[in-house]
Scaffold this motif. Structure first.
Motif, PDB file in Angstrom:
ATOM      1  N   VAL A 273     136.578  40.770  95.609  1.00  0.00           N
ATOM      2  CA  VAL A 273     137.280  41.671  94.733  1.00  0.00           C
ATOM      3  C   VAL A 273     136.640  42.993  93.710  1.00  0.00           C
ATOM      4  O   VAL A 273     136.696  44.233  93.750  1.00  0.00           O
ATOM      5  N   LEU A 274     135.833  43.070  93.134  1.00  0.00           N
ATOM      6  CA  LEU A 274     134.194  43.183  92.719  1.00  0.00           C
ATOM      7  C   LEU A 274     134.120  45.050  93.131  1.00  0.00           C
ATOM      8  O   LEU A 274     133.908  45.795  93.042  1.00  0.00           O
ATOM      9  N   ALA A 275     133.252  43.939  94.360  1.00  0.00           N
ATOM     10  CA  ALA A 275     132.882  44.900  95.481  1.00  0.00           C
ATOM     11  C   ALA A 275     133.677  46.595  96.142  1.00  0.00           C
ATOM     12  O   ALA A 275     133.414  47.592  96.012  1.00  0.00           O
ATOM     13  N   LEU A 276     134.786  45.574  96.328  1.00  0.00           N
ATOM     14  CA  LEU A 276     136.501  46.516  96.894  1.00  0.00           C
ATOM     15  C   LEU A 276     136.408  47.331  95.313  1.00  0.00           C
ATOM     16  O   LEU A 276     136.170  49.049  95.779  1.00  0.00           O
ATOM     17  N   PHE A 277     135.711  47.459  94.257  1.00  0.00           N
ATOM     18  CA  PHE A 277     136.185  48.248  93.688  1.00  0.00           C
ATOM     19  C   PHE A 277     135.581  49.673  93.376  1.00  0.00           C
ATOM     20  O   PHE A 277     135.483  50.726  93.487  1.00  0.00           O
ATOM     21  N   GLU A 278     133.855  48.374  93.256  1.00  0.00           N
ATOM     22  CA  GLU A 278     133.059  49.837  93.176  1.00  0.00           C
ATOM     23  C   GLU A 278     133.282  50.166  94.998  1.00  0.00           C
ATOM     24  O   GLU A 278     132.720  51.908  94.369  1.00  0.00           O
ATOM     25  N   GLU A 279     133.454  50.303  95.964  1.00  0.00           N
ATOM     26  CA  GLU A 279     133.331  50.908  96.852  1.00  0.00           C
ATOM     27  C   GLU A 279     134.458  51.984  97.072  1.00  0.00           C
ATOM     28  O   GLU A 279     134.315  53.161  97.774  1.00  0.00           O
ATOM     29  N   ASP A 280     135.407  52.041  95.612  1.00  0.00           N
ATOM     30  CA  ASP A 280     136.651  53.137  95.860  1.00  0.00           C
ATOM     31  C   ASP A 280     136.161  53.884  94.883  1.00  0.00           C
ATOM     32  O   ASP A 280     137.302  54.479  94.420  1.00  0.00           O
ATOM     33  N   GLY A 281     134.942  53.624  94.192  1.00  0.00           N
ATOM     34  CA  GLY A 281     134.335  54.802  93.641  1.00  0.00           C
ATOM     35  C   GLY A 281     134.385  54.376  91.828  1.00  0.00           C
ATOM     36  O   GLY A 281     133.597  55.447  90.863  1.00  0.00           O
ATOM     37  N   PHE A 282     134.190  53.641  91.614  1.00  0.00           N
ATOM     38  CA  PHE A 282     134.732  52.623  90.294  1.00  0.00           C
ATOM     39  C   PHE A 282     133.761  51.624  90.101  1.00  0.00           C
ATOM     40  O   PHE A 282     132.899  51.638  90.367  1.00  0.00           O
ATOM     41  N   THR A 283     133.638  52.413  88.790  1.00  0.00           N
ATOM     42  CA  THR A 283     132.301  51.418  88.038  1.00  0.00           C
ATOM     43  C   THR A 283     132.672  50.476  87.126  1.00  0.00           C
ATOM     44  O   THR A 283     133.296  50.385  86.358  1.00  0.00           O
ATOM     45  N   VAL A 284     132.157  49.103  87.548  1.00  0.00           N
ATOM     46  CA  VAL A 284     132.877  48.071  86.566  1.00  0.00           C
ATOM     47  C   VAL A 284     131.500  47.699  85.842  1.00  0.00           C
ATOM     48  O   VAL A 284     130.596  47.728  86.252  1.00  0.00           O
ATOM     49  N   ALA A 285     131.942  47.242  84.440  1.00  0.00           N
ATOM     50  CA  ALA A 285     131.533  46.913  83.284  1.00  0.00           C
ATOM     51  C   ALA A 285     131.638  45.924  83.367  1.00  0.00           C
ATOM     52  O   ALA A 285     132.395  45.377  83.035  1.00  0.00           O
ATOM     53  N   GLY A 286     130.770  44.668  82.108  1.00  0.00           N
ATOM     54  CA  GLY A 286     131.533  43.089  81.553  1.00  0.00           C
ATOM     55  C   GLY A 286     132.093  44.138  80.370  1.00  0.00           C
ATOM     56  O   GLY A 286     131.267  44.857  79.432  1.00  0.00           O
ATOM     57  N   ALA A 287     132.638  42.940  79.693  1.00  0.00           N
ATOM     58  CA  ALA A 287     133.215  42.906  78.697  1.00  0.00           C
ATOM     59  C   ALA A 287     132.475  43.167  77.456  1.00  0.00           C
ATOM     60  O   ALA A 287     133.024  44.306  76.702  1.00  0.00           O
ATOM     61  N   ASP A 288     131.008  43.242  77.342  1.00  0.00           N
ATOM     62  CA  ASP A 288     129.915  43.580  76.638  1.00  0.00           C
ATOM     63  C   ASP A 288     129.523  44.706  76.296  1.00  0.00           C
ATOM     64  O   ASP A 288     128.878  45.055  75.914  1.00  0.00           O
TER      65      ASP A 288
ATOM     66  N   ALA B 252     150.777  43.916  91.661  1.00  0.00           N
ATOM     67  CA  ALA B 252     150.859  42.812  92.416  1.00  0.00           C
ATOM     68  C   ALA B 252     148.837  42.590  93.252  1.00  0.00           C
ATOM     69  O   ALA B 252     148.913  43.788  93.706  1.00  0.00           O
ATOM     70  N   LEU B 253     148.761  41.451  93.690  1.00  0.00           N
ATOM     71  CA  LEU B 253     147.349  41.288  94.599  1.00  0.00           C
ATOM     72  C   LEU B 253     147.639  41.975  95.930  1.00  0.00           C
ATOM     73  O   LEU B 253     146.871  42.770  96.692  1.00  0.00           O
ATOM     74  N   GLU B 254     148.900  41.883  96.482  1.00  0.00           N
ATOM     75  CA  GLU B 254     149.324  42.320  97.552  1.00  0.00           C
ATOM     76  C   GLU B 254     149.518  43.763  98.151  1.00  0.00           C
ATOM     77  O   GLU B 254     149.309  44.683  98.491  1.00  0.00           O
ATOM     78  N   ARG B 255     149.189  43.814  96.630  1.00  0.00           N
ATOM     79  CA  ARG B 255     148.748  45.922  96.616  1.00  0.00           C
ATOM     80  C   ARG B 255     147.685  46.405  95.715  1.00  0.00           C
ATOM     81  O   ARG B 255     147.846  47.395  95.217  1.00  0.00           O
ATOM     82  N   LEU B 256     146.568  45.683  96.614  1.00  0.00           N
ATOM     83  CA  LEU B 256     145.500  45.914  95.473  1.00  0.00           C
ATOM     84  C   LEU B 256     144.983  47.907  95.634  1.00  0.00           C
ATOM     85  O   LEU B 256     144.872  48.593  95.377  1.00  0.00           O
ATOM     86  N   ALA B 257     145.306  48.118  97.220  1.00  0.00           N
ATOM     87  CA  ALA B 257     144.745  50.036  97.316  1.00  0.00           C
ATOM     88  C   ALA B 257     146.162  50.344  96.844  1.00  0.00           C
ATOM     89  O   ALA B 257     145.413  51.398  96.115  1.00  0.00           O
ATOM     90  N   LEU B 258     146.758  49.679  96.527  1.00  0.00           N
ATOM     91  CA  LEU B 258     148.227  51.286  95.852  1.00  0.00           C
ATOM     92  C   LEU B 258     146.985  51.374  94.810  1.00  0.00           C
ATOM     93  O   LEU B 258     148.197  51.994  93.698  1.00  0.00           O
ATOM     94  N   LEU B 259     147.327  49.801  93.490  1.00  0.00           N
ATOM     95  CA  LEU B 259     146.355  50.245  92.160  1.00  0.00           C
ATOM     96  C   LEU B 259     145.014  50.791  92.247  1.00  0.00           C
ATOM     97  O   LEU B 259     144.777  52.028  90.969  1.00  0.00           O
TER      98      LEU B 259
END
Length: 281
Positions: A112-127, A51-58
């Motif tokens: 949302v993308l910025a939140l993933f990156e700030e949590d240490g994930f690399t964000v890549a495109g489908a290609d 659930a998006l309401e629990r994004l940090a737990l994800l």
């Protein structure tokens, strides 16, 4: 071994396509599906729903699973958040997210993308997973666009650029120089259904150019997220709308199952034009 990839999945066929590509390369992955936006899953892949309401737990869960790279795949419209489901950690993110949810899709996705990156994930495109989804410029179908079709595509490209600058849509239908429809929040299918219902009254010359559906990314779009997508179903919808073909911006539109898409266009007599971006040589 490199860390896992997490597919953050929404509606449509793209997540399953990317999962197949990862499996073929023996790359470990997990699929985290946004609640309420179920992906097409013909292979019966294991899917975890969040659930998006629990994004940090994800975020915590993905770290526990060894995820290092995140790829967003599939359609997700802005949902209504249920305040009673928001956990304390996610609540700390809301002051940044909520103002952007009232803006366009691109602004919300960038947040949302910025939140993933700030949590240490690399964000890549489908290609990055399936480069075959971005075909080279050209016309791979037997049918080819004529001069009138190219003029309609150019007109549609200008309209899409203007819409995209306002963070509205990524597609338009033009016939005989007239804009029959533009893509808004309901999406491509709704737009083409509108053309089906109104096409007879909109084309001034019944024997003239039948029209082109053009799809392109928004100007300055972060191409790791929300790239427009077409596939065999898009070709079928364009055929029902009486169009001559589909044009997409090369390097900016994902073509799912390219062989099947081309074959469907050939069977229906439509062209598929992988069109160079405006301003390119």
């Amino acid at each position: 071994m490199a860390g896992r990839t997490a597919l953050i999945a929404g509606r449509g066929a793209l997540p399953a396509h990317l999962a197949r590509a990862l499996a073929a390369g023996n790359e470990p992955f997990v699929i985290a599906q946004v609640e309420g936006f179920e992906m097409e899953n013909p292979d019966g892949l294991p899917v975890e729903t969040f659930a998006l309401e629990r994004l940090a737990l994800l975020f915590d869960h993905l770290h526990d699973r060894g995820v290092e790279r995140v790829v967003m795949a599939g359609a997700v419209t802005r949902p209504r958040l249920d305040p009673e489901r928001i956990d304390p950690k996610t609540a700390q993110l809301l002051p940044r997210i909520l103002p952007l949810l009232a803006q366009g899709d691109d602004a919300a996705l960038r947040a949302v993308l910025a939140l993933f990156e700030e949590d240490g994930f690399t964000v890549a495109g489908a290609d990055a997973i399936a480069p075959d989804l971005l075909p080279d410029p050209g016309v791979p179908t037997r049918a080819r666009p004529g001069s009138a079709d190219k003029a309609d595509a150019a007109r549609a490209a200008g309209i899409v650029a203007a819409l995209g600058a306002a963070d509205v849509g990524q597609g338009a239908v033009v016939a005989q120089g007239l804009c029959l429809a533009v893509e808004t929040l309901p999406g491509t299918d709704a737009m083409l259904d509108w053309v089906v219902a109104t096409a007879g009254a909109c084309r001034p010359d019944p024997g003239g150019a039948r029209g082109v559906f053009l799809k392109a990314p928004k100007p300055d779009q972060d191409r790791r997220i929300d790239l427009p997508t077409i596939g065999p179903a898009t070709i079928e919808a364009a055929a029902r709308a009486g169009l001559a073909g589909v044009a997409v911006e090369a390097g900016g539109v994902l073509v799912l199952d390219p062989d099947a898409t081309i074959a469907r266009a050939d069977a229906l007599g439509l062209f598929l034009w992988i069109r160079p971006p405006c301003g390119s040589s």
